[in-house]
Enzyme design. Sequence first.
Site, PDB file in Angstrom:
ATOM      1  N   SER A  22      -8.465 -19.739  40.805  1.00 36.51           N
ATOM      2  CA  SER A  22      -8.130 -18.473  41.484  1.00 36.51           C
ATOM      3  C   SER A  22      -7.276 -17.577  40.597  1.00 36.51           C
ATOM      4  CB  SER A  22      -7.444 -18.744  42.831  1.00 36.51           C
ATOM      5  OG  SER A  22      -6.148 -19.256  42.653  1.00 36.51           O
ATOM      6  N   THR A  50       4.904 -23.763  24.430  1.00 31.04           N
ATOM      7  CA  THR A  50       5.492 -24.391  23.249  1.00 31.04           C
ATOM      8  C   THR A  50       5.225 -25.891  23.343  1.00 31.04           C
ATOM      9  OG1 THR A  50       7.601 -24.573  24.391  1.00 31.04           O
ATOM     10  CG2 THR A  50       7.295 -22.638  22.974  1.00 31.04           C
ATOM     11  N   THR A 101      -0.238 -16.704  45.996  1.00 28.48           N
ATOM     12  CA  THR A 101      -0.460 -15.265  46.194  1.00 28.48           C
ATOM     13  C   THR A 101       0.317 -14.454  45.154  1.00 28.48           C
ATOM     14  OG1 THR A 101      -0.617 -15.718  48.543  1.00 28.48           O
ATOM     15  CG2 THR A 101      -0.320 -13.441  47.935  1.00 28.48           C
ATOM     16  N   GLN A 102       1.516 -14.910  44.863  1.00 25.71           N
ATOM     17  CA  GLN A 102       2.339 -14.217  43.868  1.00 25.71           C
ATOM     18  C   GLN A 102       1.840 -14.485  42.448  1.00 25.71           C
ATOM     19  OE1 GLN A 102       4.792 -11.989  44.639  1.00 25.71           O
ATOM     20  NE2 GLN A 102       3.927 -12.332  46.674  1.00 25.71           N
ATOM     21  N   HIS A 121       3.085 -21.703  35.745  1.00 24.25           N
ATOM     22  CA  HIS A 121       3.578 -22.944  36.342  1.00 24.25           C
ATOM     23  C   HIS A 121       4.115 -22.636  37.732  1.00 24.25           C
ATOM     24  CE1 HIS A 121       5.082 -27.012  36.434  1.00 24.25           C
ATOM     25  NE2 HIS A 121       6.214 -26.548  36.916  1.00 24.25           N
ATOM     26  N   ARG A 160      -6.992 -38.190  22.913  1.00 29.83           N
ATOM     27  CA  ARG A 160      -6.558 -36.809  23.194  1.00 29.83           C
ATOM     28  C   ARG A 160      -6.875 -35.907  21.996  1.00 29.83           C
ATOM     29  NH1 ARG A 160      -3.283 -35.015  27.302  1.00 29.83           N
ATOM     30  NH2 ARG A 160      -2.758 -37.091  27.990  1.00 29.83           N
ATOM     31  N   ARG A 220      -4.427 -30.530  31.643  1.00 30.81           N
ATOM     32  CA  ARG A 220      -4.298 -31.513  30.560  1.00 30.81           C
ATOM     33  C   ARG A 220      -3.065 -31.178  29.734  1.00 30.81           C
ATOM     34  NH1 ARG A 220      -6.572 -35.844  31.626  1.00 30.81           N
ATOM     35  NH2 ARG A 220      -6.555 -36.497  29.455  1.00 30.81           N
ATOM     36  N   ILE A 221      -2.313 -32.198  29.382  1.00 28.39           N
ATOM     37  CA  ILE A 221      -1.180 -31.992  28.476  1.00 28.39           C
ATOM     38  C   ILE A 221      -1.734 -31.787  27.073  1.00 28.39           C
ATOM     39  CG2 ILE A 221       0.784 -33.157  27.396  1.00 28.39           C
ATOM     40  CD1 ILE A 221       1.320 -34.463  30.116  1.00 28.39           C
ATOM     41  N   LEU A 222      -1.215 -30.789  26.376  1.00 35.36           N
ATOM     42  CA  LEU A 222      -1.702 -30.466  25.030  1.00 35.36           C
ATOM     43  C   LEU A 222      -0.706 -30.987  23.984  1.00 35.36           C
ATOM     44  CD1 LEU A 222      -2.856 -26.824  25.833  1.00 35.36           C
ATOM     45  CD2 LEU A 222      -4.332 -28.822  25.453  1.00 35.36           C
TER      46      LEU A 222
HETATM   47  C1  GAR Z   1      -1.747 -22.886  40.261  1.00 39.26           C
HETATM   48  O1  GAR Z   1      -0.834 -22.970  41.314  1.00 39.26           O
HETATM   49  C2  GAR Z   1      -1.046 -23.080  38.936  1.00 39.26           C
HETATM   50  O2  GAR Z   1       0.237 -22.528  38.895  1.00 39.26           O
HETATM   51  C3  GAR Z   1      -0.979 -24.584  38.860  1.00 39.26           C
HETATM   52  O3  GAR Z   1      -2.214 -25.024  39.353  1.00 39.26           O
HETATM   53  C4  GAR Z   1      -2.721 -24.081  40.296  1.00 39.26           C
HETATM   54  C5  GAR Z   1      -4.108 -23.695  39.862  1.00 39.26           C
HETATM   55  O4  GAR Z   1      -4.731 -22.903  40.821  1.00 39.26           O
HETATM   56  N1  GAR Z   1      -0.750 -25.006  37.516  1.00 39.26           N
HETATM   57  C6  GAR Z   1      -0.127 -26.134  37.207  1.00 39.26           C
HETATM   58  O5  GAR Z   1       0.309 -26.906  38.033  1.00 39.26           O
HETATM   59  C7  GAR Z   1       0.009 -26.384  35.726  1.00 39.26           C
HETATM   60  N2  GAR Z   1       0.801 -27.523  35.483  1.00 39.26           N
HETATM   61  P1  GAR Z   1      -6.042 -22.055  40.440  1.00 39.26           P
HETATM   62  O6  GAR Z   1      -7.019 -23.011  39.754  1.00 39.26           O
HETATM   63  O7  GAR Z   1      -6.565 -21.596  41.768  1.00 39.26           O
HETATM   64  O8  GAR Z   1      -5.624 -20.939  39.544  1.00 39.26           O
END
Ligand code: GAR
EC number: 2.1.2.2
Length: 193
Positions: A13, A145, A176-177, A113, A69, A95-97
């Site tokens: 989304s 980073t 939403t934000q 995040h 990885r 995935r952790i990079l």
């Molecule tokens: C979002 O809330 C994003 O912030 C989070 O996953 C969701 C993805 O939603 N990301 C993480 O947790 C990264 N560690 P979306 O696929 O609908 O954009």
Amino acid sequence: MKNIVILVSGGGSNMAAIVRAAQRDNWRAAYGAQVVAVVSNRPDAGGLAFAREQGLAAEAVDHKQFPTREAFEDALGAVLDRHQPALVVLAGFMRILTPSFVARYQGRMLNIHPSLLPAFPGLHTHQRALEAGCRFAGATVHQVTAELDHGPILEQAVVPVLPGDTAETLAARVLTQEHLIYPRAIAALLPRL
Ligand code: GAR
């Protein structure tokens, strides 16, 4: 043209919000920038279907097909580099990079995040915010980073935690934000790339 490649793992989304903002605000004319591709580590990610509908390149690099990885990241990097990205956008990419992969795109890789970093890096952010008794929660757009969920902060949004909230209701309010701040942060960065 500044090419933007978006990495997703799920529904995408945030990716869709970015694609729509790029169309609505004509990033091509405003910044000489365009979203060119969506790449997922999960072949079944819903975001890939949306990307195809939008006429974008939509590709999967299935991490389960690689023994390490590093091997996965070699394949992912090859796909990304084919699109010559000026900016790599992680949008729900789970995935952790490794530090060496991050170094390859230093200064031109962003993440969103779902917490008010530096609080609650990692997983289960909304549940942890509720358990800690937070009165506010939110989301953060930051430069990627080597250290997970760290890196210079570009944008944040704050939402209230309401009585009776569950991790799901709080996540929906934060999401939403996210859809507002991620396109805004990218648009602010594009002129500097
Ligand atoms: C979002 O809330 C994003 O912030 C989070 O996953 C969701 C993805 O939603 N990301 C993480 O947790 C990264 N560690 P979306 O696929 O609908 O954009």
